[in-house]
Scaffold this motif. Structure first.
Motif, mmCIF file in Angstrom:
data_model
loop_
_atom_site.group_PDB
_atom_site.id
_atom_site.type_symbol
_atom_site.label_atom_id
_atom_site.label_comp_id
_atom_site.label_asym_id
_atom_site.label_seq_id
_atom_site.Cartn_x
_atom_site.Cartn_y
_atom_site.Cartn_z
ATOM 1 N N GLY A 177 37.301 47.342 55.767
ATOM 2 C CA GLY A 177 37.947 48.638 55.603
ATOM 3 C C GLY A 177 37.495 49.335 54.328
ATOM 4 O O GLY A 177 36.323 49.267 53.946
ATOM 5 N N ASP A 178 38.437 49.981 53.637
ATOM 6 C CA ASP A 178 38.131 50.702 52.401
ATOM 7 C C ASP A 178 38.417 49.869 51.151
ATOM 8 O O ASP A 178 38.509 50.417 50.047
ATOM 9 N N ALA A 179 38.555 48.565 51.307
ATOM 10 C CA ALA A 179 38.857 47.699 50.165
ATOM 11 C C ALA A 179 37.706 47.702 49.170
ATOM 12 O O ALA A 179 36.537 47.859 49.539
ATOM 13 N N THR A 180 38.024 47.556 47.896
ATOM 14 C CA THR A 180 37.023 47.487 46.841
ATOM 15 C C THR A 180 37.111 46.125 46.149
ATOM 16 O O THR A 180 37.973 45.295 46.469
ATOM 17 N N LEU A 181 36.243 45.911 45.184
ATOM 18 C CA LEU A 181 36.284 44.676 44.408
ATOM 19 C C LEU A 181 37.618 44.525 43.685
ATOM 20 O O LEU A 181 38.029 43.411 43.351
ATOM 21 N N GLN A 182 38.313 45.626 43.443
ATOM 22 C CA GLN A 182 39.616 45.573 42.784
ATOM 23 C C GLN A 182 40.708 45.018 43.689
ATOM 24 O O GLN A 182 41.813 44.724 43.228
ATOM 25 N N ASP A 183 40.409 44.848 44.974
ATOM 26 C CA ASP A 183 41.382 44.261 45.897
ATOM 27 C C ASP A 183 41.278 42.736 45.949
ATOM 28 O O ASP A 183 42.061 42.093 46.649
ATOM 29 N N LEU A 184 40.319 42.163 45.229
ATOM 30 C CA LEU A 184 40.234 40.715 45.116
ATOM 31 C C LEU A 184 41.352 40.233 44.193
ATOM 32 O O LEU A 184 41.895 41.021 43.418
ATOM 33 N N PRO A 185 41.715 38.948 44.247
ATOM 34 C CA PRO A 185 42.825 38.458 43.423
ATOM 35 C C PRO A 185 42.612 38.688 41.932
ATOM 36 O O PRO A 185 41.496 38.551 41.425
ATOM 37 N N ASP A 186 43.678 39.029 41.260
ATOM 38 C CA ASP A 186 43.637 39.216 39.811
ATOM 39 C C ASP A 186 43.589 37.857 39.135
ATOM 40 O O ASP A 186 43.822 36.820 39.758
ATOM 41 N N GLU A 187 43.265 37.864 37.844
ATOM 42 C CA GLU A 187 43.207 36.635 37.063
ATOM 43 C C GLU A 187 44.523 35.870 37.179
ATOM 44 O O GLU A 187 45.596 36.405 36.911
ATOM 45 N N GLY A 188 44.436 34.610 37.613
ATOM 46 C CA GLY A 188 45.620 33.772 37.734
ATOM 47 C C GLY A 188 46.374 33.910 39.038
ATOM 48 O O GLY A 188 47.296 33.142 39.313
ATOM 49 N N ALA A 189 45.990 34.882 39.866
ATOM 50 C CA ALA A 189 46.689 35.101 41.135
ATOM 51 C C ALA A 189 45.943 34.484 42.312
ATOM 52 O O ALA A 189 46.346 34.658 43.456
ATOM 53 N N GLY A 190 44.869 33.778 42.022
ATOM 54 C CA GLY A 190 44.047 33.159 43.057
ATOM 55 C C GLY A 190 42.715 32.763 42.473
ATOM 56 O O GLY A 190 42.487 32.920 41.264
ATOM 57 N N PRO A 191 41.799 32.253 43.286
ATOM 58 C CA PRO A 191 40.473 31.892 42.774
ATOM 59 C C PRO A 191 39.736 33.121 42.245
ATOM 60 O O PRO A 191 40.027 34.250 42.630
ATOM 61 N N ARG A 192 38.780 32.889 41.377
ATOM 62 C CA ARG A 192 37.888 33.961 40.933
ATOM 63 C C ARG A 192 36.763 34.072 41.956
ATOM 64 O O ARG A 192 35.959 33.164 42.108
ATOM 65 N N PHE A 193 36.717 35.175 42.675
ATOM 66 C CA PHE A 193 35.701 35.383 43.700
ATOM 67 C C PHE A 193 34.502 36.109 43.085
ATOM 68 O O PHE A 193 34.657 37.198 42.526
ATOM 69 N N THR A 194 33.325 35.509 43.203
ATOM 70 C CA THR A 194 32.094 36.114 42.700
ATOM 71 C C THR A 194 31.096 36.250 43.838
ATOM 72 O O THR A 194 30.725 35.254 44.462
ATOM 73 N N ILE A 195 30.687 37.478 44.115
ATOM 74 C CA ILE A 195 29.693 37.758 45.153
ATOM 75 C C ILE A 195 28.352 37.994 44.463
ATOM 76 O O ILE A 195 28.246 38.822 43.559
#
Length: 202
Positions: A134-152
């Motif tokens: 959809g229209d999701a951006t990199l800012q829709d990935l989990p924040d620090e401490g709210a999930g894994p750190r996703f790196t593409i």
């Protein structure tokens, strides 16, 4: 805005940050839709083993970025029970990716890109990925401490080094970084899976 010289040229780690940290990290490789579906199975099994929630970092490239991107986008919606298993993993991750991979996109996107002098196949690939993200951006990935750190990951054809795209930064250690990038998730995944000569860099 770019901030040059923020990375150690030998390790690629951000200056002032730890290059290593404790915890479990996972790398998802490339290989087209076969890799995408393989990684869905691997994550599914990790979830059954109650290990998915323990992941601290997930890095991905190409086909692996499709799986990783959706997992990152839907992470906040996962319902982990008391044992640590996400009870809605199949509904939120497995079924959408299976459906997405059931429709080929390579012939359509490549031909449209070659026939249109104003657009590249990679642009049509990003548009196709938009049906999943959809229209999701990199800012829709989990924040620090709210999930894994996703790196593409992708590669910068101009500098020949890795480009890291995550919520906190979009970075090339030769050029610098853009903090808190608002790049579309579909575009980031398309850049990760673009390869010459069919998909020229995005």
């Amino acid at each position: 805005m770019y901030k040059p010289n923020q990375f150690d040229h030998r390790s690629g780690a951000a200056i002032g940050e730890q290059a290593r940290e404790p915890g479990i990290a996972l790398a998802l490789s490339g290989g087209g839709f076969r890799a995408t579906l393989f990684h869905v199975g691997a994550l599914w099994r990790l979830n059954e083993l109650k290990l998915l929630r323990d992941l601290k970092a997930i890095t991905s490239v190409s086909g692996g970025s499709i799986t990783s991107g959706l997992l990152g986008l839907r992470w906040k919606q996962l319902s982990f029970d008391v044992s640590g298993e996400a009870t809605n993993f199949v509904e939120l991750i497995v079924k959408p990716i299976r459906q997405f991979c059931s429709r080929g996109c390579d012939v359509n996107t490549v031909l449209r890109g070659w026939l249109n002098p104003f657009r590249r196949p990679s642009h049509y690939l990003a548009k196709h990925y938009g049906t999943l993200f959809g229209d999701a951006t990199l800012q829709d990935l989990p924040d620090e401490g709210a999930g894994p750190r996703f790196t593409i990951y992708a590669t910068n054809l101009g500098t020949g080094v890795s480009v890291r795209m995550l919520r906190k930064r979009l970075a090339d250690f030769r050029l610098g970084e853009i903090p808190n990038p608002t790049v579309l998730l579909a575009t980031a995944v398309a850049a990760s899976s673009a390869f010459p000569p069919l998909y020229i860099p995005l």
